[in-house]
Enzyme design. Structure first.
Site, PDB file in Angstrom:
ATOM      1  N   LYS A  90      22.833  18.325  36.524  1.00 30.26           N
ATOM      2  CA  LYS A  90      21.994  19.451  36.947  1.00 30.26           C
ATOM      3  C   LYS A  90      20.997  19.853  35.871  1.00 30.26           C
ATOM      4  O   LYS A  90      20.036  20.550  36.144  1.00 30.26           O
ATOM      5  CB  LYS A  90      22.842  20.634  37.425  1.00 30.26           C
ATOM      6  CG  LYS A  90      23.809  21.251  36.433  1.00 30.26           C
ATOM      7  CD  LYS A  90      24.497  22.455  37.115  1.00 30.26           C
ATOM      8  CE  LYS A  90      25.578  23.113  36.289  1.00 30.26           C
ATOM      9  NZ  LYS A  90      26.808  22.345  36.153  1.00 30.26           N
ATOM     10  N   LYS A 116      25.056   9.553  35.468  1.00 33.50           N
ATOM     11  CA  LYS A 116      25.498  10.596  36.394  1.00 33.50           C
ATOM     12  C   LYS A 116      24.337  11.523  36.772  1.00 33.50           C
ATOM     13  O   LYS A 116      23.485  11.811  35.935  1.00 33.50           O
ATOM     14  CB  LYS A 116      26.605  11.421  35.706  1.00 33.50           C
ATOM     15  CG  LYS A 116      27.281  12.429  36.609  1.00 33.50           C
ATOM     16  CD  LYS A 116      28.190  13.378  35.826  1.00 33.50           C
ATOM     17  CE  LYS A 116      27.608  14.773  35.839  1.00 33.50           C
ATOM     18  NZ  LYS A 116      28.484  15.846  35.423  1.00 33.50           N
ATOM     19  N   LYS A 155      26.536  15.736  24.301  1.00 34.22           N
ATOM     20  CA  LYS A 155      25.782  16.983  24.218  1.00 34.22           C
ATOM     21  C   LYS A 155      25.259  17.222  22.809  1.00 34.22           C
ATOM     22  O   LYS A 155      24.196  17.810  22.644  1.00 34.22           O
ATOM     23  CB  LYS A 155      26.646  18.171  24.663  1.00 34.22           C
ATOM     24  CG  LYS A 155      26.819  18.249  26.172  1.00 34.22           C
ATOM     25  CD  LYS A 155      27.242  19.638  26.611  1.00 34.22           C
ATOM     26  CE  LYS A 155      27.433  19.700  28.122  1.00 34.22           C
ATOM     27  NZ  LYS A 155      27.962  20.994  28.573  1.00 34.22           N
TER      28      LYS A 155
END
Ligand code: TRP
Length: 334
Positions: A200, A197, A115
């Protein structure tokens, strides 16, 4: 332990509309615990602000995430459904546990590394201590079992380490939680890059199928899913794309991987992709209908939030008081 039941806790961030990865990897399993465990399912809005959020969007998504929980089969009379920021004990215990989590161990968290690479202009301290708040979420309720996707395994290990460290310093205070990671559907991959992965917050809309995507969109996304240059519906080296579609199909229909290979033997990718899309759209249709009904009833959702927050706050307080006493904070007598 409350009401002599073991405790399950899990959380979902209201940071983007949920994908079939969230559904199959986590939420779908949540309701299987409702009878046997006392279950807390939380919309973790405090985690969401580690990445900059538009306030109006965050507020809307918080309602939507709660409505989706219910639409996915979580009955608010059988589960404690609540919003993290409505229960101040989370932030309080989060701070306390910050003082029992080590800089070094937080630096090793792969999600933090990912992140911070993605949000290079906003590597805030909350992004760094994110897993400690998650530990607080879990430990506040004396949780035994945490159903999560496989990407949260490292955070869960950390929660266990913090619990054991605290217990070691002060005597038993927290239950040391176990992760519950569903085997076959733990990880649904991106439709565009099947080694990554399904996320969202992916910027490529074609990479993700969302629980609320309309049928035609679902069919189209699966049709465009990246596969390989072959044509056989089988698992194998270099066939991550097809294998991912096979797990999706398996998850929605209950067919095993072997059965799928047999069913689609000699039929090619086009046929198979269409079948995956149909199976997914069929499975999501009732959830979508229920979501639409709930979304139109904001008063009901607010009542669920209120009841959930009251129940969670009451239970969380028991752990928080114990923690405060053990570390030597003074109490105000009433
Ligand atoms: N970190 C989790 C995620 O991004 C969300 C989360 C926050 C969570 N607190 C939690 C999950 C506690 C399980 C238990 O998916």
């Amino acid at each position: 332990m409350y009401q002599d039941k073991k405790v399950v806790f899990s959380g979902v961030q209201p940071s983007g509309m949920l994908t079939i990865g969230n559904y199959l990897g986590a939420i779908q399993n949540f309701r299987t615990f409702s009878d046997e465990y006392r279950c807390y399912y939380c919309v973790v809005d405090e985690h969401a602000i580690t990445v900059r959020q538009d306030p109006a969007v965050l507020r809307r998504r918080t309602y939507e995430t709660l409505a989706l929980y219910i639409a996915c089969g979580l009955d608010p009379t059988k589960n404690v459904l609540f919003v993290q920021s409505h229960v101040s004990a989370h932030a309080e215990l989060g701070w306390i546990l910050d003082c029992y989590a080590m800089f070094g161990e937080l630096s090793r968290m792969t999600q933090f590394k990912d992140k911070s690479a993605k949000n290079a202009d906003n590597i805030n301290a909350g992004l760094f201590t994110y897993p400690v708040l998650m530990a607080a979420d879990i430990l506040l309720y004396q949780t035994e079992l945490v159903p999560v996707g496989v990407d949260q395994k490292q955070h869960l290990e950390l929660a266990r380490d913090i619990a054991m460290r605290f217990n070691g310093v002060y005597s038993d205070t927290f239950v040391v939680p176990e992760g519950y990671i569903a085997k076959t559907t733990a990880k649904i991959m991106s439709l565009a890059e099947p080694t990554k992965k399904m996320s969202k917050s992916d910027e490529n809309e074609n990479a993700v199928v969302r629980i609320l995507d309309p049928r035609d969109v679902i069919l189209r996304k699966f049709k465009r899913a990246v596969t390989d240059s072959g044509s056989e519906v089988r698992r194998g080296e270099g066939k991550e794309g097809i294998e991912n579609l096979m797990s999706v199909y398996s998850a929605f229909t209950g067919a095993s991987m072997e059965e799928i290979e047999r069913e689609f033997d000699g039929r090619g990718y086009g046929d198979f992709k269409a079948a995956v899309g149909e199976a997914c759209a069929d499975a999501l249709a009732p959830i979508q209908a229920e979501f639409a009904r709930l979304s139109a009833d904001k008063a009901y959702l607010e009542q669920v939030m209120k009841d959930g927050a009251a129940a969670a706050a009451h239970d969380a307080q028991r752990t928080l008081s114990k923690v405060r006493r053990k570390i030597g904070f003074t109490e105000l007598r009433r």
